[in-house]
Scaffold this motif. Sequence first.
Motif, PDB file in Angstrom:
ATOM      1  N   THR A  44      -6.062  -7.877 -13.414  1.00 40.83           N
ATOM      2  CA  THR A  44      -4.541  -7.566 -12.403  1.00 40.83           C
ATOM      3  C   THR A  44      -4.983  -8.218 -10.943  1.00 40.83           C
ATOM      4  OG1 THR A  44      -5.419  -5.273 -11.981  1.00 40.83           O
ATOM      5  CG2 THR A  44      -3.699  -5.507 -13.567  1.00 40.83           C
ATOM      6  N   PHE A  49       2.567  -6.237  -9.599  1.00 44.25           N
ATOM      7  CA  PHE A  49       1.612  -7.101  -9.603  1.00 44.25           C
ATOM      8  C   PHE A  49       2.381  -8.329 -10.233  1.00 44.25           C
ATOM      9  CE2 PHE A  49      -1.003  -3.285  -9.372  1.00 44.25           C
ATOM     10  CZ  PHE A  49      -1.979  -3.914  -8.957  1.00 44.25           C
ATOM     11  N   ASP A  85      -1.965 -11.710  -5.826  1.00 44.82           N
ATOM     12  CA  ASP A  85      -1.777 -11.194  -7.008  1.00 44.82           C
ATOM     13  C   ASP A  85      -0.837 -10.362  -7.187  1.00 44.82           C
ATOM     14  OD1 ASP A  85      -4.300 -12.610  -8.124  1.00 44.82           O
ATOM     15  OD2 ASP A  85      -5.580 -11.421  -7.130  1.00 44.82           O
ATOM     16  N   LEU A  86       0.149 -10.062  -6.094  1.00 43.86           N
ATOM     17  CA  LEU A  86       1.173  -9.227  -5.944  1.00 43.86           C
ATOM     18  C   LEU A  86       2.372  -9.733  -5.529  1.00 43.86           C
ATOM     19  CD1 LEU A  86      -0.768  -6.481  -3.602  1.00 43.86           C
ATOM     20  CD2 LEU A  86      -0.303  -6.190  -5.813  1.00 43.86           C
TER      21      LEU A  86
END
Length: 216
Positions: free
Chosen positions: A30, A63, A98-99
């Motif tokens: 993640t 995410f 990553d979000l």
Amino acid sequence: MKIKAISIIVLILLSGFSVAQEPEIGISNTGIRPLSAFSRNTRSVVEGNIHLDPEWKETILTFVERDKKQKYPSRFNLFLNVIEVKVFKNTYAVAWKDLQGAEVEGRTYIPLSDLADVFFGELLYAKDDIRLLKVFTLELLKANYNPALNTGRKYDEWNVEEKIILEVGGKPNVIKRKKDIQKALENTAYDRKKLNISSINESNLKELIDYLTNSK
């Protein structure tokens, strides 16, 4: 039988240890990593706060490539351009790339990639292809201490700077004055609209967006 029972206990303890070392959603898949992975070397002494808000607050993170939302105590680190998260009392970090976004206390923050040194912004308003955002950067105020007068800063100091962004058709523009709005609307469906705005503030810009999108 005793050996078998001991083996089972050892397996349970090892399992518990494994769970305690990783976040619920897993670090590897993640983008959640130790904060040290994002560290930046700096030798100078710099005072001031490097967080948007130094308090840890419950934050909902969404995410990339994951629909499931996760809650963590978090705070936004402007120096490293990451979100610090508490996982089992340990501090980790997530890069904005990553979000999809973050929500804290009713406010929505989204990643940005088209502005130099700006990695995220607070989404203030959005309608059609126009978005109004507030972005945050760290400004370095250099030491200016005068020993003769005993005035000024003895050390460099961080200062959080806020800017308003008007994003039209995916293109962000920093808005400081009326001519910046005209520049933001160039070569768009709104470039011939007559602008009637008295001052640059959040309320007036929201009204402007309504005017532009309702009269296309």
